[in-house]
Write an enzyme that holds these catalytic residues in place. Structure first.
Site, PDB file in Angstrom:
ATOM      1  N   HIS A   9      33.539  40.034  51.584  1.00  0.00           N
ATOM      2  CA  HIS A   9      32.261  39.727  51.096  1.00  0.00           C
ATOM      3  C   HIS A   9      31.078  40.490  51.448  1.00  0.00           C
ATOM      4  O   HIS A   9      29.807  40.534  51.397  1.00  0.00           O
ATOM      5  CB  HIS A   9      31.751  38.324  50.801  1.00  0.00           C
ATOM      6  CG  HIS A   9      32.651  37.412  50.126  1.00  0.00           C
ATOM      7  ND1 HIS A   9      32.878  37.780  48.799  1.00  0.00           N
ATOM      8  CD2 HIS A   9      33.443  36.365  50.352  1.00  0.00           C
ATOM      9  CE1 HIS A   9      33.439  36.729  48.124  1.00  0.00           C
ATOM     10  NE2 HIS A   9      33.883  36.097  49.274  1.00  0.00           N
TER      11      HIS A   9
ATOM     12  N   ASP B 228      43.406  31.298  48.780  1.00  0.00           N
ATOM     13  CA  ASP B 228      42.618  30.196  48.451  1.00  0.00           C
ATOM     14  C   ASP B 228      42.764  30.229  46.702  1.00  0.00           C
ATOM     15  O   ASP B 228      42.164  29.571  46.108  1.00  0.00           O
ATOM     16  CB  ASP B 228      41.187  30.394  48.610  1.00  0.00           C
ATOM     17  CG  ASP B 228      40.476  31.851  48.765  1.00  0.00           C
ATOM     18  OD1 ASP B 228      41.342  32.670  48.172  1.00  0.00           O
ATOM     19  OD2 ASP B 228      39.575  31.996  48.983  1.00  0.00           O
TER      20      ASP B 228
ATOM     21  N   ASP C  10      42.280  37.636  47.109  1.00  0.00           N
ATOM     22  CA  ASP C  10      41.743  36.539  47.382  1.00  0.00           C
ATOM     23  C   ASP C  10      41.067  35.767  46.161  1.00  0.00           C
ATOM     24  O   ASP C  10      40.843  36.753  45.119  1.00  0.00           O
ATOM     25  CB  ASP C  10      40.471  36.831  48.298  1.00  0.00           C
ATOM     26  CG  ASP C  10      39.886  35.522  48.800  1.00  0.00           C
ATOM     27  OD1 ASP C  10      39.990  35.090  49.932  1.00  0.00           O
ATOM     28  OD2 ASP C  10      38.742  35.047  48.196  1.00  0.00           O
TER      29      ASP C  10
HETATM   30 ZN   LIG Z   1      38.196  33.605  48.871  1.00  0.00          ZN
END
Ligand SMILES: [Zn+2]
Length: 349
Positions: A167, A291, A202
């Site tokens: 990110h 995740d 992800d």
């Molecule tokens: Zn994530």
């Protein structure tokens, strides 16, 4: 497979701040130090190969990707909060929305809002050191695969990074991420004359990685993630973001709805891997987030532990040299097993 791991990552643990707080806040800071330990122990117990600390490639590869102002803030914010403010946690309370480039305030509070895009990433006493060594962990894994290209043909390495990185953009941090480990490794490999593709699996869109390479054709970025219409990071990761200028056609997003199960996920993965193959990279960097698991507190897909083995197998089918870089994955009871299954698939074990 060679794994790189920096044991002192545990010194950065935002979860410690909220032990006494409400369950909502505990869930919010789910990027806990135990994550790294759990994954390390699973890899070690499975005997997948050596696990060593990273080498030190210095600050220069980080400077190449991130703005000096962001690096300086990460290095100094904890102390500056003590001397310039009341020592409160270094988390922004005001954000620079629609900013003009020259409006960079002097205040520590102003600079936090200038360089950060959310409230999930406090800068603690050891955050800079741990983020720095996370980047070195990724660089070490990249260097090992680079060396192995000459001798092994299809080398595989694993950077067990914590905190995650995808990110973080050139001049923005957030989403538990401070430095973009994958981008730093990718850019370094490009500097060594290699052609690099990044595949981000992800649950969340890797907005920082996308931003860093958006105008570039020398790194292909493909990301499979939850549709940002309904999921973090909301403002990036849509299917029509293809890159800009010379980078047009070198950014591919595969947003999927909440509740996505393995068959639909594997179809998106197959599509992304077609893009990767067409690009003919020397090295594939995989940003591994588990995740996407069905019980992950930060996720919303319905992948199961066995799904990760099949994802690893599909990636192995490309027969590309692979640098795996750890991103998210927050369901602690299954975290080690989920990562392990990915490697079982990737390594054909
Ligand atoms: Zn994530």
């Amino acid at each position: 497979m060679h794994t790189f791991y920096y044991p002192d990552h545990i010194k950065h643990d935002p979860h410690q701040l909220h032990k006494e707080d409400t369950p909502r806040q505990n869930e919010y800071y789910c990027e806990v130090a135990e994550r790294g330990i759990i994954i390390h122990d699973a890899i070690q117990q499975a005997n997948l190969g050596p696990i060593t600390p990273p080498g030190d490639f210095g600050i220069e590869p980080i400077n190449e990707v991130h703005e000096y102002g962001l690096i300086n803030l990460l290095q100094s914010a904890y102390q500056r909060m003590k001397t310039e403010s009341d020592g409160t946690l270094a988390v922004p309370d005001t954000f620079s929305v629609g900013r003009l480039p020259h409006r960079k305030p002097r205040s520590i509070w102003g600079q936090l809002g200038y360089y950060c895009f959310d409230t999930s990433s406090p800068i603690l006493e050891h955050t800079w050191d741990v983020a720095y060594w996370g980047a070195q962990t990724a660089l070490s894994a990249a260097a090992l695969v680079l060396a192995g290209l000459e001798t092994e043909g299809m080398p595989i390495s694993y950077a067990l990074c914590r905190p995650p990185g995808h990110h973080a953009a050139q001049n923005l941090f957030g989403g538990f991420c401070y430095l973009n480990n994958a981008a730093i490794a990718a850019h370094w490999l490009v500097q060594q004359g290699k052609r690099v593709a990044i595949l981000d699996i992800d649950y969340h869109h890797g907005n920082g990685t996308q931003a860093i390479f958006y105008g570039r054709s020398d790194v292909l970025v493909c990301s499979i993630h939850a549709d940002p219409l309904n999921e973090y990071p909301y403002f990036w990761g849509y299917g029509d973001e293809y890159g800009s200028g010379g980078g047009q056609g070198f950014n591919w997003n595969y947003p999927l709805p909440r509740g996505t199960r393995e068959p639909e996920y594997l179809q998106a993965l197959a599509d992304a891997l077609v893009r990767v193959r067409l690009y003919v990279p020397d090295v594939l960097i995989v940003c591994l987030g588990v995740d996407t698991y069905e019980k992950d507190p930060a996720g919303g897909f319905r992948l199961q532990t066995e799904s990760f083995a099949r994802i690893g197998e599909r990636i192995a089918d490309t027969r590309l040299p692979v640098v795996v870089i750890q991103e998210g994955g927050y369901h602690l009871p299954t975290l080690g097993e989920n990562v392990l299954y990915f490697f079982k698939g990737l390594l054909g074990k």
